[in-house]
Scaffold this active site. Sequence first.
Site, PDB file in Angstrom:
ATOM      1  N   TRP A 324      -1.708   2.263   8.007  1.00 47.07           N
ATOM      2  CA  TRP A 324      -0.852   2.449   9.109  1.00 47.07           C
ATOM      3  C   TRP A 324      -1.361   3.057  10.389  1.00 47.07           C
ATOM      4  O   TRP A 324      -0.962   2.779  11.536  1.00 47.07           O
ATOM      5  CB  TRP A 324       0.169   3.663   8.450  1.00 47.07           C
ATOM      6  CG  TRP A 324       1.338   4.125   9.286  1.00 47.07           C
ATOM      7  CD1 TRP A 324       2.611   3.497   9.469  1.00 47.07           C
ATOM      8  CD2 TRP A 324       1.202   5.022  10.207  1.00 47.07           C
ATOM      9  NE1 TRP A 324       3.103   3.949  10.606  1.00 47.07           N
ATOM     10  CE2 TRP A 324       2.516   4.965  11.034  1.00 47.07           C
ATOM     11  CE3 TRP A 324       0.455   5.842  10.752  1.00 47.07           C
ATOM     12  CZ2 TRP A 324       2.963   5.983  11.816  1.00 47.07           C
ATOM     13  CZ3 TRP A 324       0.625   7.039  11.562  1.00 47.07           C
ATOM     14  CH2 TRP A 324       1.999   6.833  12.273  1.00 47.07           C
ATOM     15  N   HIS A 325      -2.526   3.818  10.115  1.00 49.97           N
ATOM     16  CA  HIS A 325      -3.247   4.576  11.264  1.00 49.97           C
ATOM     17  C   HIS A 325      -3.784   3.532  12.144  1.00 49.97           C
ATOM     18  O   HIS A 325      -4.034   3.465  13.365  1.00 49.97           O
ATOM     19  CB  HIS A 325      -4.069   5.571  10.838  1.00 49.97           C
ATOM     20  CG  HIS A 325      -3.212   6.919  10.537  1.00 49.97           C
ATOM     21  ND1 HIS A 325      -2.830   6.900   9.203  1.00 49.97           N
ATOM     22  CD2 HIS A 325      -2.687   7.961  11.230  1.00 49.97           C
ATOM     23  CE1 HIS A 325      -2.386   8.216   9.322  1.00 49.97           C
ATOM     24  NE2 HIS A 325      -2.195   8.849  10.472  1.00 49.97           N
ATOM     25  N   GLY A 326      -4.343   2.468  11.511  1.00 52.50           N
ATOM     26  CA  GLY A 326      -4.907   1.348  12.200  1.00 52.50           C
ATOM     27  C   GLY A 326      -5.841   0.245  11.512  1.00 52.50           C
ATOM     28  O   GLY A 326      -5.728   0.526  10.101  1.00 52.50           O
TER      29      GLY A 326
END
Lengths: 475, 378
Positions: A324-326
């Site tokens: 989700w972060h990257g």
Amino acid sequence: MNFITVDYVIFLTISFFIYWALNKHLKAQNAFILIANYVFYGWWDYRFLLLIFVCATLDYFIGIRMHKADKVWKRRYLNLSLLLNIGVLFVFKYFNFFIDSFHNTLSSIGINDSLHTLNIILPVGLSFFTFQTLSYSLDIYKGKIEPTTNYVIFLSFTSFFPQLLAGPIERAAQLVPQLASARHFNYYQAVDGMRQITYGIFKKVIIADHLALRVNTIFFNYEHATSGELFKGMIFFVIQLYTDFSGYSDIAIGTGKLFGFKLVTNFKTPFFAKTIPEAWTRWHISLTTCFRDYVYLPLVRKNKKSLLWRLYCTVILFVLIGLWHGANFTFIVFGILHGLYYIPNIVSKKSKAVKNVINYLKENPFFSRVSMVFTFLLVALTTVLFRAPNVHVAFTYYQRLFMLQGLSIPDIDTLKWTAILVLFFAFEWVQQDKAHQFEISKINRPFRIAIEFCITFLILYCGFFGQADFYYFKF
Amino acid sequence: MKRFLLRLLIFVIPVALFIIVGEALLYRYKETVPINTVMQKQLSGKDEIYFGRTLFNNPETPLKMAMMKVKKPDIITLGISVVLQYRDFYFHPYESRFYNGGFMLRNVYDLHTYVSMIRKNVVHKPKLIIFGFDPSWIKKSYVFDTKNNITNPDKDGVNNLNNHIGAIQSIWHQVIINDLNDSSCLYKGYGKAGMQGNGYRRDGSMHNWNQIKNYLSNKHYSDVYGYKKHLQANTLMYNKPMKVDLHKVNLLLNSLSAIKQMGIDLIVYCPPMSDDFYSYAVTNKGFQQIFPTYLSLQNKLIKNKYHVIPFCTPKQIGLTDDYMLDGIHAGEVMVSRLFYNYIISNHIKFKSLPNWDLNYLKGIIDKKPLCPLAFDDK
């Protein structure tokens, strides 16, 4: 629009006065909020206004249809919403990652492909926006909420400017009723909001941005840095990340209070957690609870009794949180590590001995402090993966860090910042049980105003106004 | 609501005062004058006006490109700070046709872009270019490699209100530690540095009053910007890796060749280093990874019949480090001597400058200024 800019101050001031001038006309007030939301987002890049408008509109109609539909069509509508939101996220955020990974895999076995990556800008706040609208569809599907039939309210919910770009991720059950009911100006809430905004700005421009300069220097030159410098870089970075992101959340929540809204708490002094699971109940709470409710619990319920299944679900959960972060393998490794960190907690579900040890470590006055430090270090280690551009750099960083080479007495700057951070965390320790860390309304008035003046003066005189974006804007 | 606004006012008033007084000080030092106004003032009138900001950025590229667009100079210097000591009177009586474009380009990619723009007639085609570069231009990950400054120039920071906050902070720092140095604002200029005599002249060259003043009070050379320390610590233009980038070397050679092919006269200037800096640099491992290639490149250009003012140190030409502004920048007296001696000893004449009077420059050099760093000691 960055919160720490003159543009935002002007925008907020104008919005605040117009908003409360429309106090007696709820519909007009909500319409104004919607306009303000879109002005706020469009200030960054007007081209993506259409994206959030179209996505929100489709989800609005899907929600209404889903609620009225039978079981089969309910599922179909949900799948449509999932496809829409995850699809948008995939195209803008993950497409190039998967193409590159696929291409590298094929190349490694001697197959040439003609796949091309796209030249795409990632819209700011996309991950937050899509999760918020997804949670709405999922809650309707589960029967937890009814869809709103007020289009303006729904659009405002999906684009509420204080939390649009980097959270906290609001559930519809929490925010929609607030939009639907009249807000009344509350002096104490507004003052508390201003305090929280001020504290958020303080964390960002006094701590996060100053630490970022030092962290960037170390990470830029990590191949030649000593183990001491790498250790400093790691610790400074995790604190930078915390103060940056929690600072943003404080400004967002404080701004919400100025407009009469109560947004969810997103951070609860995570560095005072005694175990990793506890840390995750205190860090980016709105995201972890989303993943817990919509991914982890439904998965775990399929086989509640199996420890191995629970571990598997935990690893999946954190890999998804990482992703989700990257779109990078570093975030996958980050997720796997955190999943593995949960092993003692999972085993404790079946082993009384392990459970007793964990409880002892948490409750014993001495060992609980040791656990706190140990948990902090474990978290700090994984944030190297957050910062490193790829897995190779991260592993080289770790390798050099654990070589313990070139250790020396810290320089004056490091000692100065250590002292500042000790004071900062001492303050957070004292305030940890409050609703937010700058909740000082109970302190006597002259002292309270003195503190407020000090912090304002510190921001003005020492704040780093180099226009660094908030770190979580990348996600 | 009224109670809340009154409560807020207690804080808004001092904040507003902080900002208003700060802006007033910025105005007093002409820091917030936009570059278009600076350009107009420097183009018109005869008095020298220095442009040098200390609290906002100095957007050299847009300013100098705009100046070149208006002046259409036939003689220009290109490169970073090493060429900033070339002045208009070096080319008497063609002073009005000269402009010093130093710091307009920051890296080899900028040079390549600018040369392409000349070829495509996007910018005025000069008759003579003096191009200066130092060893860091051919180094990997050069600190100025962050972007192409010609296609993506720095914006004028003054136009962004958010930059004013940082500038106001800085000026309050100076007020509080009593470091405003208001009494030294004796020059006609824009920006605090400009008003203190440190800034770009009308011809685009740089007046370094601080270093001149420093010399006049100490009477000896000092490496004021600590380039030796930067080389030792691998910071600034000596950041790691200290390795040659062959792609950059080729790009540089191609760009210089393209200039020649366009029929533009070209003088390549390899700037001197102080003996103090150079004697340390030759012992530095990183420096030794780059400098031999730089010298080879210089020699290759000479062999290929380019006009090249070669690298030297003051001692090698009978001078001392007193003629150096710092470790890697020569003062204008030394630059003018290097330039004059090179032109005379190589009997260089340019068809585009038929009446070029080098005796004028010699006359100025022979006057032996009080300070070895500059012709004007004020």
